[in-house]
Design a protein around this motif. Sequence first.
Motif, PDB file in Angstrom:
ATOM      1  N   GLU A  26      33.278 -87.132   3.473  1.00 26.28           N
ATOM      2  CA  GLU A  26      33.343 -86.302   4.668  1.00 26.28           C
ATOM      3  C   GLU A  26      33.910 -84.921   4.350  1.00 26.28           C
ATOM      4  OE1 GLU A  26      35.316 -86.369   9.166  1.00 26.28           O
ATOM      5  OE2 GLU A  26      35.676 -88.006   7.760  1.00 26.28           O
ATOM      6  N   GLU A  27      35.011 -84.872   3.603  1.00 25.64           N
ATOM      7  CA  GLU A  27      35.610 -83.586   3.243  1.00 25.64           C
ATOM      8  C   GLU A  27      34.654 -82.761   2.395  1.00 25.64           C
ATOM      9  OE1 GLU A  27      40.325 -84.121   2.676  1.00 25.64           O
ATOM     10  OE2 GLU A  27      39.137 -85.534   1.498  1.00 25.64           O
ATOM     11  N   LEU A  28      34.024 -83.398   1.423  1.00 26.11           N
ATOM     12  CA  LEU A  28      33.140 -82.675   0.501  1.00 26.11           C
ATOM     13  C   LEU A  28      31.925 -82.121   1.219  1.00 26.11           C
ATOM     14  CD1 LEU A  28      33.351 -85.144  -2.519  1.00 26.11           C
ATOM     15  CD2 LEU A  28      34.373 -82.864  -2.388  1.00 26.11           C
ATOM     16  N   ILE A  29      31.301 -82.919   2.070  1.00 28.84           N
ATOM     17  CA  ILE A  29      30.096 -82.475   2.772  1.00 28.84           C
ATOM     18  C   ILE A  29      30.410 -81.347   3.746  1.00 28.84           C
ATOM     19  CG2 ILE A  29      28.399 -83.158   4.513  1.00 28.84           C
ATOM     20  CD1 ILE A  29      28.161 -85.830   3.057  1.00 28.84           C
ATOM     21  N   GLU A  30      31.494 -81.504   4.526  1.00 23.22           N
ATOM     22  CA  GLU A  30      31.804 -80.501   5.539  1.00 23.22           C
ATOM     23  C   GLU A  30      32.255 -79.186   4.920  1.00 23.22           C
ATOM     24  OE1 GLU A  30      34.506 -82.234   8.321  1.00 23.22           O
ATOM     25  OE2 GLU A  30      32.943 -83.440   9.287  1.00 23.22           O
ATOM     26  N   GLN A  31      33.032 -79.248   3.831  1.00 23.27           N
ATOM     27  CA  GLN A  31      33.542 -78.013   3.238  1.00 23.27           C
ATOM     28  C   GLN A  31      32.520 -77.326   2.341  1.00 23.27           C
ATOM     29  OE1 GLN A  31      37.600 -77.798   1.803  1.00 23.27           O
ATOM     30  NE2 GLN A  31      38.113 -79.717   2.823  1.00 23.27           N
ATOM     31  N   LEU A  32      31.694 -78.102   1.642  1.00 23.53           N
ATOM     32  CA  LEU A  32      30.751 -77.501   0.696  1.00 23.53           C
ATOM     33  C   LEU A  32      29.418 -77.137   1.341  1.00 23.53           C
ATOM     34  CD1 LEU A  32      31.323 -79.724  -2.448  1.00 23.53           C
ATOM     35  CD2 LEU A  32      32.005 -77.360  -2.153  1.00 23.53           C
ATOM     36  N   MET A  33      28.965 -77.943   2.289  1.00 21.81           N
ATOM     37  CA  MET A  33      27.647 -77.715   2.870  1.00 21.81           C
ATOM     38  C   MET A  33      27.714 -77.120   4.262  1.00 21.81           C
ATOM     39  SD  MET A  33      25.691 -81.193   1.666  1.00 21.81           S
ATOM     40  CE  MET A  33      25.653 -81.674  -0.070  1.00 21.81           C
ATOM     41  N   GLY A  34      28.881 -77.180   4.878  1.00 19.78           N
ATOM     42  CA  GLY A  34      29.028 -76.600   6.207  1.00 19.78           C
ATOM     43  C   GLY A  34      28.271 -77.341   7.284  1.00 19.78           C
ATOM     44  N   ILE A  35      28.069 -78.655   7.091  1.00 21.00           N
ATOM     45  CA  ILE A  35      27.368 -79.458   8.090  1.00 21.00           C
ATOM     46  C   ILE A  35      28.241 -80.634   8.478  1.00 21.00           C
ATOM     47  CG2 ILE A  35      25.070 -78.812   7.277  1.00 21.00           C
ATOM     48  CD1 ILE A  35      24.916 -81.445   5.770  1.00 21.00           C
ATOM     49  N   PRO A  36      28.069 -81.158   9.712  1.00 19.70           N
ATOM     50  CA  PRO A  36      28.862 -82.319  10.131  1.00 19.70           C
ATOM     51  C   PRO A  36      28.591 -83.526   9.245  1.00 19.70           C
ATOM     52  CG  PRO A  36      27.773 -81.285  12.011  1.00 19.70           C
ATOM     53  CD  PRO A  36      27.184 -80.672  10.779  1.00 19.70           C
ATOM     54  N   TYR A  37      29.599 -84.359   9.083  1.00 16.53           N
ATOM     55  CA  TYR A  37      29.466 -85.538   8.234  1.00 16.53           C
ATOM     56  C   TYR A  37      28.607 -86.593   8.901  1.00 16.53           C
ATOM     57  CZ  TYR A  37      30.725 -89.775   5.681  1.00 16.53           C
ATOM     58  OH  TYR A  37      30.681 -90.940   4.968  1.00 16.53           O
ATOM     59  N   ASN A  38      27.709 -87.161   8.145  1.00 16.82           N
ATOM     60  CA  ASN A  38      26.881 -88.282   8.579  1.00 16.82           C
ATOM     61  C   ASN A  38      27.042 -89.395   7.554  1.00 16.82           C
ATOM     62  OD1 ASN A  38      24.822 -90.142   9.072  1.00 16.82           O
ATOM     63  ND2 ASN A  38      23.325 -88.592   9.657  1.00 16.82           N
ATOM     64  N   PRO A  39      27.516 -90.577   7.966  1.00 20.65           N
ATOM     65  CA  PRO A  39      27.738 -91.666   6.997  1.00 20.65           C
ATOM     66  C   PRO A  39      26.513 -92.019   6.182  1.00 20.65           C
ATOM     67  CG  PRO A  39      28.725 -92.189   9.123  1.00 20.65           C
ATOM     68  CD  PRO A  39      27.905 -90.953   9.328  1.00 20.65           C
ATOM     69  N   LEU A  40      25.325 -91.699   6.703  1.00 17.92           N
ATOM     70  CA  LEU A  40      24.094 -92.011   5.973  1.00 17.92           C
ATOM     71  C   LEU A  40      23.744 -90.939   4.948  1.00 17.92           C
ATOM     72  CD1 LEU A  40      21.894 -93.353   8.922  1.00 17.92           C
ATOM     73  CD2 LEU A  40      23.264 -94.657   7.274  1.00 17.92           C
ATOM     74  N   ASN A  41      24.454 -89.818   4.994  1.00 19.78           N
ATOM     75  CA  ASN A  41      24.182 -88.729   4.050  1.00 19.78           C
ATOM     76  C   ASN A  41      24.873 -89.031   2.726  1.00 19.78           C
ATOM     77  OD1 ASN A  41      23.980 -86.362   2.592  1.00 19.78           O
ATOM     78  ND2 ASN A  41      24.389 -85.031   4.341  1.00 19.78           N
ATOM     79  N   ARG A  42      24.086 -89.363   1.712  1.00 20.47           N
ATOM     80  CA  ARG A  42      24.650 -89.706   0.394  1.00 20.47           C
ATOM     81  C   ARG A  42      24.354 -88.604  -0.623  1.00 20.47           C
ATOM     82  NH1 ARG A  42      27.933 -93.940   1.488  1.00 20.47           N
ATOM     83  NH2 ARG A  42      27.810 -94.634  -0.685  1.00 20.47           N
ATOM     84  N   SER A  43      24.073 -87.391  -0.147  1.00 20.96           N
ATOM     85  CA  SER A  43      23.707 -86.318  -1.071  1.00 20.96           C
ATOM     86  C   SER A  43      24.843 -85.971  -2.034  1.00 20.96           C
ATOM     87  CB  SER A  43      23.262 -85.072  -0.299  1.00 20.96           C
ATOM     88  OG  SER A  43      24.304 -84.602   0.536  1.00 20.96           O
ATOM     89  N   ILE A  44      26.101 -86.085  -1.574  1.00 22.65           N
ATOM     90  CA  ILE A  44      27.231 -85.788  -2.463  1.00 22.65           C
ATOM     91  C   ILE A  44      27.219 -86.722  -3.659  1.00 22.65           C
ATOM     92  CG2 ILE A  44      29.741 -86.078  -2.658  1.00 22.65           C
ATOM     93  CD1 ILE A  44      28.990 -83.365  -1.619  1.00 22.65           C
ATOM     94  N   ASP A  45      26.876 -87.997  -3.432  1.00 19.44           N
ATOM     95  CA  ASP A  45      26.805 -88.948  -4.543  1.00 19.44           C
ATOM     96  C   ASP A  45      25.781 -88.491  -5.576  1.00 19.44           C
ATOM     97  OD1 ASP A  45      28.610 -90.478  -3.103  1.00 19.44           O
ATOM     98  OD2 ASP A  45      27.067 -91.708  -2.199  1.00 19.44           O
TER      99      ASP A  45
END
Length: 247
Positions: free
Chosen positions: A181-200
Amino acid sequence: MLREPVGKQLLLIEDDEVLCRFLQESLQQEGYSVITLLEGEGIPKMMEHHSPRLVILDLMLPGKDGMYWLKWLVSYYPTVPVIITSAKVQPHERLQGLECGAQDYLVKPFHDRELLLRIKNLLSPASDNSRDKLIQMGCLTLDKVNQTVTTGDGRESLLTALECRLLQMFYLNAGLPLSREELIEQLMGIPYNPLNRSIDTHISRIRNKIEKNPAKPVYIRTIRGKGYYLHIPDEESSGLPASQRRH
């Protein structure tokens, strides 16, 4: 397909299709690889999947205007210089663009050679702050300007802009777990979605570039249920042969 050197990649956002094509062709003749957009909505995706060294940004865009996207770029990609192009000629308008983080401001109409000279000036080695461009993480060396990472055994890999920022974020929080959640919101500027595994996916790609054995990572480690953290090992525990360690 081989990627162009980072220093030769540019992102051009211009809603005038004729002008956009003309500038793209002019810059390509000078050896630059130019990615183009006719509106700003595609900027986050382009910045994530490519590594533009510089952005040329028109202020008069459909939808969210160029000033919005300038602030977005400065917030999420502070090391990437931005040249504003605009028909707005009032001093306070130019000042606003520079105060918001643009490195240069070109008033339309302008000569394509003038744009080229300003790009060369911003990308010249003299404009790099060599004291701040390198980050040392144990045996890893991250070059923020050229967006490369070099392992202790001399293997150099090109990073995407997001991968480079991700490594910097881990470095600034070394030893502390960072959630998806922290990585997605701070790096991509989009709300966290539990199904979003792009950071992995991005972390897997980084591991392939920095780890001797990505299946057993030394640097970027996983804490089940909490996220990822950066471990900076000493040279003896980094997996390098003694002959390759620095003394």
